[in-house]
Scaffold this active site. Structure first.
Site, PDB file in Angstrom:
ATOM      1  N   ARG A 223      -0.505   1.502 -10.160  1.00  0.00           N
ATOM      2  CA  ARG A 223       0.862   1.774  -9.742  1.00  0.00           C
ATOM      3  C   ARG A 223       1.813   1.359 -10.856  1.00  0.00           C
ATOM      4  O   ARG A 223       1.540   0.388 -11.581  1.00  0.00           O
ATOM      5  CB  ARG A 223       1.214   1.005  -8.456  1.00  0.00           C
ATOM      6  CG  ARG A 223       0.568   1.574  -7.188  1.00  0.00           C
ATOM      7  CD  ARG A 223       1.145   2.940  -6.806  1.00  0.00           C
ATOM      8  NE  ARG A 223       0.575   3.499  -5.600  1.00  0.00           N
ATOM      9  CZ  ARG A 223      -0.439   4.371  -5.558  1.00  0.00           C
ATOM     10  NH1 ARG A 223      -1.007   4.775  -6.669  1.00  0.00           N
ATOM     11  NH2 ARG A 223      -0.862   4.848  -4.414  1.00  0.00           N
ATOM     12  N   HIS A 271       0.644  11.157 -12.565  1.00  0.00           N
ATOM     13  CA  HIS A 271      -0.043  10.673 -11.356  1.00  0.00           C
ATOM     14  C   HIS A 271      -1.116  11.677 -10.899  1.00  0.00           C
ATOM     15  O   HIS A 271      -1.088  12.176  -9.775  1.00  0.00           O
ATOM     16  CB  HIS A 271       0.967  10.423 -10.220  1.00  0.00           C
ATOM     17  CG  HIS A 271       0.458   9.467  -9.182  1.00  0.00           C
ATOM     18  ND1 HIS A 271       1.246   8.544  -8.554  1.00  0.00           N
ATOM     19  CD2 HIS A 271      -0.779   9.310  -8.640  1.00  0.00           C
ATOM     20  CE1 HIS A 271       0.527   7.859  -7.681  1.00  0.00           C
ATOM     21  NE2 HIS A 271      -0.712   8.304  -7.712  1.00  0.00           N
TER      22      HIS A 271
HETATM   23  P1  NDP Z   1      -9.454  -1.523  -3.035  1.00  0.00           P
HETATM   24  O1  NDP Z   1      -8.629  -2.151  -1.978  1.00  0.00           O
HETATM   25  O2  NDP Z   1     -10.812  -0.990  -2.673  1.00  0.00           O
HETATM   26  O3  NDP Z   1      -9.689  -2.591  -4.227  1.00  0.00           O
HETATM   27  C1  NDP Z   1      -8.707  -3.454  -4.676  1.00  0.00           C
HETATM   28  C2  NDP Z   1      -9.337  -4.444  -5.662  1.00  0.00           C
HETATM   29  O4  NDP Z   1      -8.310  -5.252  -6.241  1.00  0.00           O
HETATM   30  C3  NDP Z   1     -10.327  -5.412  -5.010  1.00  0.00           C
HETATM   31  O5  NDP Z   1     -11.416  -5.626  -5.865  1.00  0.00           O
HETATM   32  C4  NDP Z   1      -9.512  -6.710  -4.876  1.00  0.00           C
HETATM   33  O6  NDP Z   1     -10.299  -7.886  -4.901  1.00  0.00           O
HETATM   34  C5  NDP Z   1      -8.657  -6.634  -6.111  1.00  0.00           C
HETATM   35  N1  NDP Z   1      -7.441  -7.431  -5.968  1.00  0.00           N
HETATM   36  C6  NDP Z   1      -6.434  -7.273  -5.075  1.00  0.00           C
HETATM   37  N2  NDP Z   1      -5.493  -8.215  -5.267  1.00  0.00           N
HETATM   38  C7  NDP Z   1      -5.933  -8.973  -6.301  1.00  0.00           C
HETATM   39  C8  NDP Z   1      -5.410 -10.105  -6.961  1.00  0.00           C
HETATM   40  N3  NDP Z   1      -4.237 -10.662  -6.597  1.00  0.00           N
HETATM   41  N4  NDP Z   1      -6.112 -10.643  -7.971  1.00  0.00           N
HETATM   42  C9  NDP Z   1      -7.309 -10.115  -8.332  1.00  0.00           C
HETATM   43  N5  NDP Z   1      -7.875  -9.038  -7.749  1.00  0.00           N
HETATM   44  C10 NDP Z   1      -7.179  -8.483  -6.741  1.00  0.00           C
HETATM   45  O7  NDP Z   1      -8.579  -0.381  -3.706  1.00  0.00           O
HETATM   46  P2  NDP Z   1      -9.062   0.974  -4.396  1.00  0.00           P
HETATM   47  O8  NDP Z   1     -10.066   0.648  -5.422  1.00  0.00           O
HETATM   48  O9  NDP Z   1      -9.433   1.978  -3.365  1.00  0.00           O
HETATM   49  O10 NDP Z   1      -7.682   1.480  -5.048  1.00  0.00           O
HETATM   50  C11 NDP Z   1      -6.988   0.722  -6.021  1.00  0.00           C
HETATM   51  C12 NDP Z   1      -5.623   1.331  -6.303  1.00  0.00           C
HETATM   52  O11 NDP Z   1      -5.759   2.514  -7.086  1.00  0.00           O
HETATM   53  C13 NDP Z   1      -4.840   1.814  -5.081  1.00  0.00           C
HETATM   54  O12 NDP Z   1      -4.214   0.746  -4.425  1.00  0.00           O
HETATM   55  C14 NDP Z   1      -3.849   2.795  -5.694  1.00  0.00           C
HETATM   56  O13 NDP Z   1      -2.645   2.115  -6.003  1.00  0.00           O
HETATM   57  C15 NDP Z   1      -4.522   3.241  -6.979  1.00  0.00           C
HETATM   58  N6  NDP Z   1      -4.808   4.692  -6.976  1.00  0.00           N
HETATM   59  C16 NDP Z   1      -4.270   5.491  -7.962  1.00  0.00           C
HETATM   60  C17 NDP Z   1      -4.539   6.836  -8.001  1.00  0.00           C
HETATM   61  C18 NDP Z   1      -4.010   7.696  -9.107  1.00  0.00           C
HETATM   62  O14 NDP Z   1      -4.146   8.927  -9.045  1.00  0.00           O
HETATM   63  N7  NDP Z   1      -3.426   7.140 -10.143  1.00  0.00           N
HETATM   64  C19 NDP Z   1      -5.389   7.480  -6.987  1.00  0.00           C
HETATM   65  C20 NDP Z   1      -5.934   6.563  -6.027  1.00  0.00           C
HETATM   66  C21 NDP Z   1      -5.630   5.219  -6.025  1.00  0.00           C
HETATM   67  P3  NDP Z   1     -11.405  -8.184  -3.759  1.00  0.00           P
HETATM   68  O15 NDP Z   1     -12.507  -7.164  -3.992  1.00  0.00           O
HETATM   69  O16 NDP Z   1     -11.868  -9.546  -4.057  1.00  0.00           O
HETATM   70  O17 NDP Z   1     -10.701  -7.979  -2.454  1.00  0.00           O
HETATM   71  C1  OXD Z   2      -3.572   7.171  -4.014  1.00  0.00           C
HETATM   72  C2  OXD Z   2      -2.839   7.856  -5.050  1.00  0.00           C
HETATM   73  O1  OXD Z   2      -3.231   6.029  -3.694  1.00  0.00           O
HETATM   74  O2  OXD Z   2      -2.855   9.091  -5.082  1.00  0.00           O
HETATM   75  O3  OXD Z   2      -4.535   7.754  -3.493  1.00  0.00           O
HETATM   76  O4  OXD Z   2      -2.234   7.215  -5.910  1.00  0.00           O
END
Ligand code: NDP
Ligand code: OXD
Length: 308
Positions: A223, A271
């Site tokens: 993001r 994006h």
């Molecule tokens: P998940 O919820 O599956 O994973 C989030 C990860 O971040 C977990 O490993 C979590 O740790 C870690 N995390 C969260 N907070 C912290 C912190 N404070 N310190 C360290 N680690 C942290 O999310 P996804 O993998 O499904 O998606 C990630 C992001 O990708 C989405 O939130 C979205 O914003 C972005 N996205 C972007 C897209 C694009 O087209 N650019 C498309 C889709 C998504 P733990 O495993 O220990 O909980």
């Molecule tokens: C998502 C994105 O969160 O498109 O899936 O960024």
């Protein structure tokens, strides 16, 4: 019972079509044309205008159209008992892993350099780095971070991952929150795949990015607010960082006056790292409409206290 479709910066038509094909009897209202707000129990939502959900007193579930849920959770007016779900989808996951690999290869094969040379009609050979000698670190080792790690590992990169909790996965070396400095200090390329929360906002700031070795590259696929814009520009200009790929921004579409558009070391993509295909996710959301009606657990429900 009606479904509310709220789409900003995304076309609602393919969503409407996918749900109507799944069940022609579904009553789907497309925001802002809502006949009877009291009938709305389930919303399918992308970047809704803040505050609108308080107009639907019988709303029980908000399904994010994407993997990220900050766009929903940041709205403090959503009652605590409204459940929130997100997308976990193998196509979305595969596309993200492909995009991360593409950009990682782009970096090690000096594509920025060759594009600039072509503009000068300059034939210049530059040595490139091998994947096996390249350390790629991923911030956020959830569904997407782990899929990216596996794809990079299959392509011979050395992969490191940072997350709240320790992971067991042979594709990468796992680091947790208090090992941040050790993680950052050895990377050639940093990929951000963190959810946006109060804790992660601004994580790509001057102090943290300075922990990367000189010449490192960053790829932000998560993001926009993870990046502190002026800090990143300064580190690129000081040549501490050699380049950045940015797919997400504080404001989208990226405003015309953003310094990123014309910065020679920045590649902007709009994006598109991975986009939800309504056809691919209609079943999981439709199942949740049924689950809600039958009082069953929802798929991919977000823990609202964790904020991601
Ligand atoms: P998940 O919820 O599956 O994973 C989030 C990860 O971040 C977990 O490993 C979590 O740790 C870690 N995390 C969260 N907070 C912290 C912190 N404070 N310190 C360290 N680690 C942290 O999310 P996804 O993998 O499904 O998606 C990630 C992001 O990708 C989405 O939130 C979205 O914003 C972005 N996205 C972007 C897209 C694009 O087209 N650019 C498309 C889709 C998504 P733990 O495993 O220990 O909980
Ligand atoms: C998502 C994105 O969160 O498109 O899936 O960024």
């Amino acid at each position: 019972m009606s479904i509310l479709l709220v789409c900003q910066h995304r076309d609602s038509k393919p969503w409407f079509k996918a749900f109507k094909e799944k069940n022609p009897d579904l009553d789907i209202q497309v925001y802002p044309e809502v006949e009877n707000p009291n009938d709305i129990e389930f919303a399918i939502s992308w970047r809704h205008p803040e505050g609108i959900y308080k107009n639907y007193p019988n709303l029980k579930v908000i399904a994010s159209m994407g993997a990220g849920v900050h766009h929903v959770l940041k709205d403090q007016t959503i009652p605590d008992d409204v459940k929130i779900t997100r997308i976990v989808d193998e196509n979305l996951t595969r596309d993200m892993a492909d995009f991360a690999l593409l950009n990682t290869l782009f970096h090690i094969r000096n594509y920025n350099f060759h594009i600039a040379q072509q503009q000068e009609r300059n034939w210049q050979i530059k040595a490139y780095r091998q994947p096996q000698e390249t350390k790629v670190g991923i911030l956020g080792m959830g569904v997407l971070g782990q899929a990216v790690a596996e794809k990079l590992y299959q392509n011979d990169f050395q992969v490191l991952g940072w997350s709240k909790s320790k992971k067991e996965n042979k594709a990468f070396r796992s680091f947790t929150e208090n090992e941040f400095d050790e993680f950052m200090s050895q990377l050639d390329i940093l990929i951000c795949l963190l959810p946006l929360t109060e804790e992660t906002e601004g994580v790509l700031n001057y102090v943290n990015l300075k922990k990367l070795p000189q010449g490192a590259k960053i790829i932000n696929l998560a993001r926009g607010p993870h990046v502190v814009v002026d800090d990143l520009i300064q580190l690129l200009n000081e040549e501490h960082l050699s380049s950045a790929v940015l797919d997400v921004f504080d404001e989208e579409p990226l405003p015309n006056n953003s310094p990123f558009w014309s910065h020679p070391k920045v590649l902007v993509t709009p994006h598109v790292a991975s986009m939800t295909d309504p056809q691919s996710v209609v079943n999981q959301i439709y199942d949740n409409i049924e689950n809600m009606k039958n009082g069953k657990d929802l798929k991919n429900q977000v823990d609202r206290s964790k904020k991601y």
